[in-house]
Design a protein around this motif. Structure first.
Motif, short mmCIF file in Angstrom:
data_model
loop_
_atom_site.label_atom_id
_atom_site.label_comp_id
_atom_site.label_asym_id
_atom_site.label_seq_id
_atom_site.Cartn_x
_atom_site.Cartn_y
_atom_site.Cartn_z
N TYR A 156 46.90 37.16 34.78
CA TYR A 156 45.75 36.69 35.56
C TYR A 156 45.18 35.45 34.90
N GLU A 157 44.54 34.60 35.69
CA GLU A 157 43.80 33.44 35.17
C GLU A 157 42.61 33.19 36.08
N ALA A 158 41.42 33.49 35.60
CA ALA A 158 40.20 33.28 36.38
C ALA A 158 39.81 31.80 36.33
N GLU A 159 39.55 31.23 37.50
CA GLU A 159 39.27 29.79 37.53
C GLU A 159 38.24 29.41 38.59
N LEU A 160 37.42 28.44 38.24
CA LEU A 160 36.59 27.75 39.21
C LEU A 160 37.43 26.68 39.87
N ALA A 161 37.37 26.58 41.17
CA ALA A 161 38.15 25.57 41.90
C ALA A 161 37.22 24.60 42.61
N ILE A 216 47.35 8.56 43.43
CA ILE A 216 47.59 9.60 44.43
C ILE A 216 46.34 9.75 45.29
N THR A 217 46.50 9.70 46.59
CA THR A 217 45.36 9.86 47.48
C THR A 217 44.97 11.32 47.59
N LEU A 218 43.72 11.60 47.35
CA LEU A 218 43.16 12.94 47.60
C LEU A 218 42.56 12.95 49.00
N TYR A 219 42.67 14.11 49.66
CA TYR A 219 42.18 14.25 51.02
C TYR A 219 41.08 15.31 51.08
N PRO A 220 40.20 15.21 52.09
CA PRO A 220 39.22 16.28 52.28
C PRO A 220 39.91 17.63 52.43
N GLY A 221 39.45 18.62 51.68
CA GLY A 221 40.06 19.93 51.70
C GLY A 221 41.02 20.19 50.56
N ASP A 222 41.41 19.14 49.82
CA ASP A 222 42.25 19.36 48.65
C ASP A 222 41.52 20.23 47.63
N VAL A 223 42.29 21.00 46.88
CA VAL A 223 41.73 21.94 45.91
C VAL A 223 42.25 21.60 44.52
N ILE A 224 41.33 21.58 43.55
CA ILE A 224 41.71 21.41 42.14
C ILE A 224 41.18 22.62 41.38
N ALA A 225 42.10 23.48 40.90
CA ALA A 225 41.71 24.60 40.05
C ALA A 225 41.57 24.08 38.62
#
Length: 289
Positions: A136-141, A242-251
């Motif tokens: 397991y790895e608990a993360e804020l995204a 790299i282009t980031l788009y609305p809705g992209d997720v970064i954990a």
């Protein structure tokens, strides 16, 4: 705002969760769009369109099935490894042994396929036929709201729509033998997400706390202030070229206390229950089967 995706009366909905976390009011969103959760709203808001109107349909959260707020991400989730000093130390002789010895050199970035996303209370399937070391790895995204490329650190937080929770479930033996991480991170159901998205105006992701319990035992507990690379730095790094788009997720990485880092290691088995909580955001809880 707290924006949730949920199933009620056999149909997908997106709604506003009340501040007490007891009810959710459905927004006026076509079912075809609601199947994508909060993503159509994020994209519309990025284009300057208003939030859909609320309907008269209010549900008790106990009577609906919460889905991942982004059940069908537009593409792979960006994930960060080795982003808390204590976690870097606990896996320095295993997962991180072939990486730069200085954890502050560059963020380690990998991805998880979108198909591994499941809801905040869905079951996670243990692929026992290919792995004996499920962790397991608990993360804020972070959820991106305003797209961009080569986003400077000083402007990065203006690109954040909000925050959610993910469990970056990992098959450690697969992760190690492939010498890169995507395979061991991307099995079906290996990314529980939720319970909703809290918008950035209501939660400061740079100052909150990530905790994880396994079968009621507290395993992880880390304030996000202890990140090696803070959220603005992560957004700057991922968006370089790299282009980031609305809705992209970064954990954003996990604190110390993962199963592999314990002595002896304690991996997940069928029947285990993992609960992750982030202050100001809520919690997710998933049974492994």
């Amino acid at each position: 705002m707290r924006l949730a995706a949920f199933l009620a009366d056999g149909h997908p909905h997106v709604g506003l969760v009340d501040p007490t976390g007891h009810t959710v009011t459905a927004l006026d969103l076509p079912r075809a769009e609601a199947a994508y959760g909060v993503l159509p709203l994020i994209e519309a808001l990025a284009e300057g369109k208003p939030l859909p109107a609320t309907t008269e349909r209010r549900f008790d959260l106990k009577e609906v099935q919460l889905d991942a707020p982004l059940p069908k991400p537009r593409r792979n989730l960006w994930c960060v490894g080795r982003n808390y000093h204590a976690h870097a130390k606990e896996l320095s002789a295993s997962v991180f042994k072939d990486n730069d010895a200085n954890p502050e050199s560059w963020p380690i970035v990998f991805t998880k396929v979108p198909e591994c996303v499941v809801g905040p209370h869905d079951t996670v399937h243990v692929p026992s036929e290919v792995s004996e070391q499920i962790d397991y790895e608990a993360e804020l995204a972070v959820v991106i709201g305003k797209g961009g490329k080569n986003i400077p650190r000083a402007a990065a937080l203006a690109h954040v729509f909000g925050y959610t929770i993910v469990n970056d479930v990992t098959a450690r033996d697969v992760q190690m033998r492939h010498q890169q991480w995507d395979m061991g991170k991307s099995f079906d159901t290996f990314c529980p997400m939720g319970p909703w998205i809290v918008t950035a105006d209501e939660l400061d992701g740079t100052r909150t706390r990530v905790r994880c319990w396994v079968n009621g035992e507290l395993r992880q507990d880390g304030p996000t202030e202890n990140m090696i690379f803070d959220i603005p730095t992560l957004i700057e790094t991922v968006s370089r070229g790299i282009t980031l788009y609305p809705g992209d997720v970064i954990a954003t990485g996990t604190p110390a206390g993962v199963g592999m880092g314990l002595k002896p290691p304690r991996y997940l088995r069928a029947g285990d229950v993992v609960r992750i909580e982030v202050d100001g955001l809520g919690s997710i809880e998933n049974r492994f089967v």
